[in-house]
Every structure is written in C-alpha cells, then in structure tokens.
Motif scaffolding. Structure first.
Motif, PDB file in Angstrom:
ATOM      1  N   ASP A 269     -93.009  89.911  91.394  1.00  0.00           N
ATOM      2  CA  ASP A 269     -92.399  89.338  92.664  1.00  0.00           C
ATOM      3  C   ASP A 269     -91.044  88.845  92.621  1.00  0.00           C
ATOM      4  OD1 ASP A 269     -92.199  88.327  95.233  1.00  0.00           O
ATOM      5  OD2 ASP A 269     -94.008  86.955  95.293  1.00  0.00           O
ATOM      6  N   LEU A 270     -90.192  89.366  93.225  1.00  0.00           N
ATOM      7  CA  LEU A 270     -88.790  88.931  93.119  1.00  0.00           C
ATOM      8  C   LEU A 270     -88.515  87.858  94.000  1.00  0.00           C
ATOM      9  CD1 LEU A 270     -87.104  92.525  93.203  1.00  0.00           C
ATOM     10  CD2 LEU A 270     -87.747  90.933  91.397  1.00  0.00           C
ATOM     11  N   ARG A 274     -84.096  83.192  90.749  1.00  0.00           N
ATOM     12  CA  ARG A 274     -82.518  82.579  90.790  1.00  0.00           C
ATOM     13  C   ARG A 274     -81.886  83.670  89.729  1.00  0.00           C
ATOM     14  NH1 ARG A 274     -80.274  76.782  89.199  1.00  0.00           N
ATOM     15  NH2 ARG A 274     -78.081  77.310  90.292  1.00  0.00           N
ATOM     16  N   LEU A 275     -81.140  84.468  90.151  1.00  0.00           N
ATOM     17  CA  LEU A 275     -80.378  85.428  89.301  1.00  0.00           C
ATOM     18  C   LEU A 275     -78.801  84.974  89.372  1.00  0.00           C
ATOM     19  CD1 LEU A 275     -82.019  88.885  90.659  1.00  0.00           C
ATOM     20  CD2 LEU A 275     -82.740  87.204  89.110  1.00  0.00           C
ATOM     21  N   GLY A 276     -78.276  85.085  88.206  1.00  0.00           N
ATOM     22  CA  GLY A 276     -77.024  84.600  87.970  1.00  0.00           C
ATOM     23  C   GLY A 276     -76.298  86.057  87.936  1.00  0.00           C
ATOM     24  N   ALA A 299     -77.010  93.776  92.862  1.00  0.00           N
ATOM     25  CA  ALA A 299     -77.214  92.493  93.317  1.00  0.00           C
ATOM     26  C   ALA A 299     -78.002  92.148  94.828  1.00  0.00           C
ATOM     27  CB  ALA A 299     -76.120  91.401  92.966  1.00  0.00           C
ATOM     28  N   ARG A 300     -77.083  92.934  95.452  1.00  0.00           N
ATOM     29  CA  ARG A 300     -77.577  93.107  96.994  1.00  0.00           C
ATOM     30  C   ARG A 300     -79.094  93.430  97.235  1.00  0.00           C
ATOM     31  NH1 ARG A 300     -71.927  93.951  98.010  1.00  0.00           N
ATOM     32  NH2 ARG A 300     -72.205  96.433  97.925  1.00  0.00           N
ATOM     33  N   ARG A 301     -79.199  94.468  96.450  1.00  0.00           N
ATOM     34  CA  ARG A 301     -80.663  94.970  96.595  1.00  0.00           C
ATOM     35  C   ARG A 301     -81.826  93.886  96.087  1.00  0.00           C
ATOM     36  NH1 ARG A 301     -81.292 100.465  97.410  1.00  0.00           N
ATOM     37  NH2 ARG A 301     -79.103 101.511  97.107  1.00  0.00           N
ATOM     38  N   PHE A 302     -81.455  93.280  95.067  1.00  0.00           N
ATOM     39  CA  PHE A 302     -82.473  92.205  94.770  1.00  0.00           C
ATOM     40  C   PHE A 302     -82.193  90.989  95.684  1.00  0.00           C
ATOM     41  CE2 PHE A 302     -81.692  93.831  90.108  1.00  0.00           C
ATOM     42  CZ  PHE A 302     -82.955  93.778  89.931  1.00  0.00           C
ATOM     43  N   GLU A 303     -81.249  90.647  96.439  1.00  0.00           N
ATOM     44  CA  GLU A 303     -81.323  89.778  97.481  1.00  0.00           C
ATOM     45  C   GLU A 303     -82.198  90.210  98.512  1.00  0.00           C
ATOM     46  OE1 GLU A 303     -77.388  86.781  97.704  1.00  0.00           O
ATOM     47  OE2 GLU A 303     -77.074  88.943  98.209  1.00  0.00           O
ATOM     48  N   PHE A 466     -86.267  96.915  89.704  1.00  0.00           N
ATOM     49  CA  PHE A 466     -85.108  97.759  90.257  1.00  0.00           C
ATOM     50  C   PHE A 466     -85.068  99.152  90.203  1.00  0.00           C
ATOM     51  CE2 PHE A 466     -80.763  99.574  89.369  1.00  0.00           C
ATOM     52  CZ  PHE A 466     -80.050  98.872  90.526  1.00  0.00           C
ATOM     53  N   GLU A 467     -85.976  99.699  89.501  1.00  0.00           N
ATOM     54  CA  GLU A 467     -86.028 101.267  89.570  1.00  0.00           C
ATOM     55  C   GLU A 467     -86.525 101.697  90.986  1.00  0.00           C
ATOM     56  OE1 GLU A 467     -87.195 103.399  85.559  1.00  0.00           O
ATOM     57  OE2 GLU A 467     -88.707 102.561  86.440  1.00  0.00           O
ATOM     58  N   ARG A 468     -87.705 100.694  91.372  1.00  0.00           N
ATOM     59  CA  ARG A 468     -88.263 100.986  92.868  1.00  0.00           C
ATOM     60  C   ARG A 468     -87.039 100.599  93.825  1.00  0.00           C
ATOM     61  NH1 ARG A 468     -92.834  99.561  89.695  1.00  0.00           N
ATOM     62  NH2 ARG A 468     -92.487  97.277  89.799  1.00  0.00           N
ATOM     63  N   LEU A 469     -86.313  99.562  93.691  1.00  0.00           N
ATOM     64  CA  LEU A 469     -85.252  99.296  94.605  1.00  0.00           C
ATOM     65  C   LEU A 469     -84.291 100.365  94.805  1.00  0.00           C
ATOM     66  CD1 LEU A 469     -84.851  95.521  94.009  1.00  0.00           C
ATOM     67  CD2 LEU A 469     -85.963  96.533  95.877  1.00  0.00           C
ATOM     68  N   ARG A 470     -83.695 100.770  93.513  1.00  0.00           N
ATOM     69  CA  ARG A 470     -82.797 101.789  93.550  1.00  0.00           C
ATOM     70  C   ARG A 470     -83.048 103.286  94.268  1.00  0.00           C
ATOM     71  NH1 ARG A 470     -82.341 103.553  87.579  1.00  0.00           N
ATOM     72  NH2 ARG A 470     -84.095 104.829  88.045  1.00  0.00           N
ATOM     73  N   GLY A 471     -84.334 103.519  93.972  1.00  0.00           N
ATOM     74  CA  GLY A 471     -84.552 104.905  94.639  1.00  0.00           C
ATOM     75  C   GLY A 471     -84.300 105.879  93.791  1.00  0.00           C
ATOM     76  N   PRO A 472     -84.467 107.273  94.224  1.00  0.00           N
ATOM     77  CA  PRO A 472     -84.306 108.431  93.378  1.00  0.00           C
ATOM     78  C   PRO A 472     -82.751 108.440  92.769  1.00  0.00           C
ATOM     79  CG  PRO A 472     -85.325 109.066  95.461  1.00  0.00           C
ATOM     80  CD  PRO A 472     -84.961 107.617  95.803  1.00  0.00           C
ATOM     81  N   GLN A 473     -82.795 109.102  91.619  1.00  0.00           N
ATOM     82  CA  GLN A 473     -81.537 109.208  91.014  1.00  0.00           C
ATOM     83  C   GLN A 473     -80.999 110.577  91.005  1.00  0.00           C
ATOM     84  OE1 GLN A 473     -80.304 106.776  87.444  1.00  0.00           O
ATOM     85  NE2 GLN A 473     -82.349 107.339  86.971  1.00  0.00           N
TER      86      GLN A 473
END
Length: 485
Positions: A269-270, A274-276, A299-303, A466-473
C-alpha cells in the motif's frame, strides 16, 4: 513432450517467457524444459554474433540439464530446496551467471587478457544455490577488466553491445548479463555490484535489478560493498531468484543469518509512504534534463497513488569520492604491480592508466581515503533515514558509445557517472534499478529505488507497485539494430 507442444498465442516468443510462466507451463505439462532451452539457444545463435554477451556457452551441457529437468517434471518431482514453497521452483529455467561468479571447472578470466585461465575448483555460493534448484546454466556472461568499468569493453572478451542499439554500451561491469536479459537469453541472470555494476547496466538496458543489502546473498570472495544480485525482465522473477540466492552459505563470513522472508509478497500500500527524491547527487555528472524528467514523472505516479514525495538534498562530497578513488586505485595497483611485465601489457590501457595513479600515494593519503568510505556510509544512512524509500536516477545520462570505457572515457575521471549508485554499496542499503521510460532516441532510462538497510523485500515491493503504475513497456529488442543505421 515434443517440439510440437503448442505455445500460447499471446506469447509466441518463448525465449521471452518469464521464469514464473515457464515453471507454470512445466507443471501443467504444456511445455518442456528442453523446448524452453532450445528456444533460448536459438535466440542466442541469432544474436550472439553481434551482441557478444556470453562466455563459456555450452549448449550440449545445457540441453543435458534440460532433459534431466524434463524427466523430473514428468515424474511430478521438480527440484526445490527444502523449506521453500514448491511454487518457487526454478527447475528447468534457463539462466546465466556473471563470469566472476565461480562455477566448478570453468576458468575465470575476470574480463582481462592478463588473467591465467585455471578451472575454478568449486562453485561460488550463488552458483551452488542455483545448481541445487535444477535451473539450466547456459553460460557465463561477460565483464570488463577486473570488473572495474561500467562498460562492455574488455581486453579478453569481444566488445559487448547494448541490444537496444548496437552502437551503444550496455554498461557494466555486469555487461553481458544485462545485454543477455534484454535480448531474450532466458529470464534469469545473476551479476555483481560494488559501485553500480548491477544497476547501471540494468538501467541502460531497460531491465530490472536489485543490489541487495550486503550479506543478503552469500558470495565469495566477499569484501566491502560487493554483492551479487538478480538481473531479470520483471520484479516477480527477481523475487523468485532472491528466494534461492539468499539461502545461507558459511563460506561468506559477512553473510546475514537465515531469515524467513516471503519473497512472493510483492503487494504494498503506497498511501502515506514518505519518499525522498534525489535529483542532484552533489558530485559527478549532473542528471540530464531528459533523465530528470523521467524520474520526476515516476515520482508523480507514486504521488498519485498516495505516497508523499519530498526533495532530498545532496549528501555526498567530492572529498568522499576522491578518497574512495585513492583506496580503490591502490588496491588495484597492488594487484597490477604483482603481474609480470608481459601480463601487465595485456590489461586494458584505460585500466592501466587509472591504477598507475596510485603508484606514488603516501600511507596517510591511503588511510584518509579509506576513512572516506565510512564517511560516505554514514552520510547515506543519515540522509535516507527520514524517508521510507528514496527515488533517484540510476545514471545521469542514457547509454553511451559502445567502444568507450566509461561515459567520459577518461581514466582521470572514472567515477563521474556512478554518483547516484555508489553510496548505497558503502552504506549496505538495498537499491534497485527499474526501467522508467525512454530517451528521444529510444534508449531506456532507469529509476533507482533505495530502501533502508535489510529492507530488500520492501524495495522489491515498491518496484512491483511501480511496474503496475508504469504500465506496458516497449517490446524487447529481440531483433538487434543500430538506431538510425
């Protein structure tokens, strides 16, 4: 099983199947380890004359291992070490090991023409653990002289190239492993890292790699900062490798005690994390606008997924890096000086020029240089402590010219490109490289995710999210080209 067994129409490129997909197909009786190995060997035959990623390829031995694995799967008795979930089996999965990970009976040139070729007397711990799984060892992978370059340039091996663009460098020192993974030489590869040698080539070749906490994976020889780690096309495959590689081996006196880690637990669960965000390493080549933009988008995707991202100020100094450079040069200079002149002449000229810089170092300079390793360790741990994880570029720029020894190709400035990776070897923290985007020329750009010491699973979990947030490559470069050529 025969070669007429149907292959899933959704994934016709069998050499690109993941370890997870292969073992499921073996278990279901839909595919044989022999077919999987044959498919990878065929891809190697197509690409290796131009890629030069492998050393000591033994196709017949690999097929013999695959036939033995096939028999075990047919009996319903695939190998899986005691204490591990049988679903983590790697029996019959093709893999490679970096050339400096000893395998019994195979000489280790260490990428250098000055080395004496003597068959290794025993398997190093990573090789021993993977033999116990029944995985199919195809070959060793190439590296530059003594592993001291972030390059595919070697005085012993042919020039290793980047499969995304053959005019570009795969990086190093795990050069062949990264190139092999991206080109479809099977799903599993193992490299080593002492300043970025897993993460840099992973970033430049668009694959995934984890530099684990020091001691998480037993290795021999073991020394400050040196680790082995997985190099794969997915986080899931890397996690499966970690389950095997992290098993104990008494031969590494610095290895961590056995721990019960559920390497299959890749959900996280993201929200509230807190990410630097480190975009300036404080020294070295600055991150290009293109690289910074890709990392900031990550970083925006994590936010957007609920994490809090805050800037992290530089924490490394030039004094730390210059001191460490002196220590490493002296260590390599002593090895070089011990060689007879005829063997010294075979070492890559770039390496010779670098080590000779230590010839006149005084004892106090060497001690002060060594002390900077501890200073860098303390600075990295303190900087990361306020955060759950840290995001940064892997390298400041995309891949560079294939023929160069480093991005600057200057032995007087050998470390400028490792500013974002080096600190976490000294601090013993886990750090991963995962592809986050592409340059205007279509070259991969890596995102580094760093965790607190011993939180290897947490880093894998964040990378899986992040793999899921990033989507297909973009499709993998199975047909090698020179961009614009």
């Amino acid at each position: 099983m025969s070669s007429s067994v149907p292959i899933s129409p959704s994934q016709p490129l069998l050499h690109l199947w993941s370890a997870v997909e292969l073992t499921q197909a073996f278990a279901d009786g839909q595919l044989s380890p022999v077919e999987a190995t044959q498919a990878v060997l065929a891809q190697i035959e197509r690409c290796e004359p131009r890629l030069h990623a492998l050393y000591a390829l033994d196709a017949e031995a690999a097929l013999a291992q695959a036939r033995a694995s096939e028999a075990r799967w047919l009996r319903g008795q695939p190998l899986c070490p005691a204490g591990l979930d049988p679903r983590l089996s790697l029996d019959g999965v093709p893999l490679t090991l970096k050339e400096n990970i000893a395998t019994r009976g195979t000489p280790m040139p260490l990428g250098c023409a000055a080395s004496e070729l003597r068959p290794a007397e025993e398997d190093a711990p990573p090789a021993a653990r993977l033999r116990e799984t029944g995985a199919v060892l195809l070959a060793k992978t190439t590296m530059p002289d003594y592993g001291m370059l972030s390059s595919g340039l070697s005085s012993f091996h042919p020039l290793t190239r980047n499969p995304w663009d053959l005019s570009k460098n795969p990086g190093g020192s795990s050069a062949g492993a990264a190139a092999a993974a991206a080109a479809g030489y099977g799903p599993l590869h193992v490299g080593t890292d002492i300043g970025g040698s897993l993460r840099l080539p992973a970033g430049w070749c668009g694959i995934f790699s984890l530099k684990p906490s020091l001691g998480r994976i037993p290795i021999k020889p073991a020394y400050a900062g040196r680790v082995a780690g997985p190099m794969t096309r997915s986080v899931d495959d890397a996690a499966r490798l970690m389950a095997h590689l992290s098993r104990p081996d008494w031969r590494d006196a610095s290895s961590l005690p056995q721990q019960s880690i559920d390497w299959q637990d890749l959900k996280r669960d993201l929200r509230g994390l807190r990410l630097g965000l480190l975009l300036d390493a404080g020294w070295g080549t600055p991150a290009s606008a293109e690289v910074s933009a890709v990392v900031q988008e990550a970083a925006r995707r994590f936010e957007q997924a609920g994490a809090r991202v805050e800037p992290l100020a530089p924490f490394c100094s030039r004094a730390m890096i210059d001191g460490l450079d002196k220590f490493w040069r002296m260590r390599s200079w002593l090895d070089f000086r011990a060689l007879p002149p005829e063997r010294q002449a075979r070492v890559l000229p770039y390496i010779r020029a670098w080590v000779e810089g230590a010839a006149d170092l005084a004892a106090d300079e060497l001690f002060q240089g060594y002390s900077q390793m501890q200073a860098l360790r303390e600075a990295a741990v303190a900087a990361c402590q306020p955060f759950d994880y840290v995001l940064s570029p892997v390298s400041p720029e995309p891949a560079f010219a294939a023929e160069w020894a480093s991005p600057l190709n200057d032995p007087a400035r050998p470390f400028e490109h490792i500013a974002f990776t080096l600190a976490y070897n000294m601090s013993e923290q886990p750090a991963a490289s995962i592809n986050a985007g592409y340059s205007a020329q279509g070259l991969p750009i890596g995102l580094q995710i760093i965790g607190r010491r011993f939180d290897d699973l947490g880093v894998l979990q964040l990378c899986a999210e992040f793999e899921r947030l990033r989507g297909p490559q973009r499709p993998w470069p199975v047909d090698l080209v020179v961009l614009g050529g």
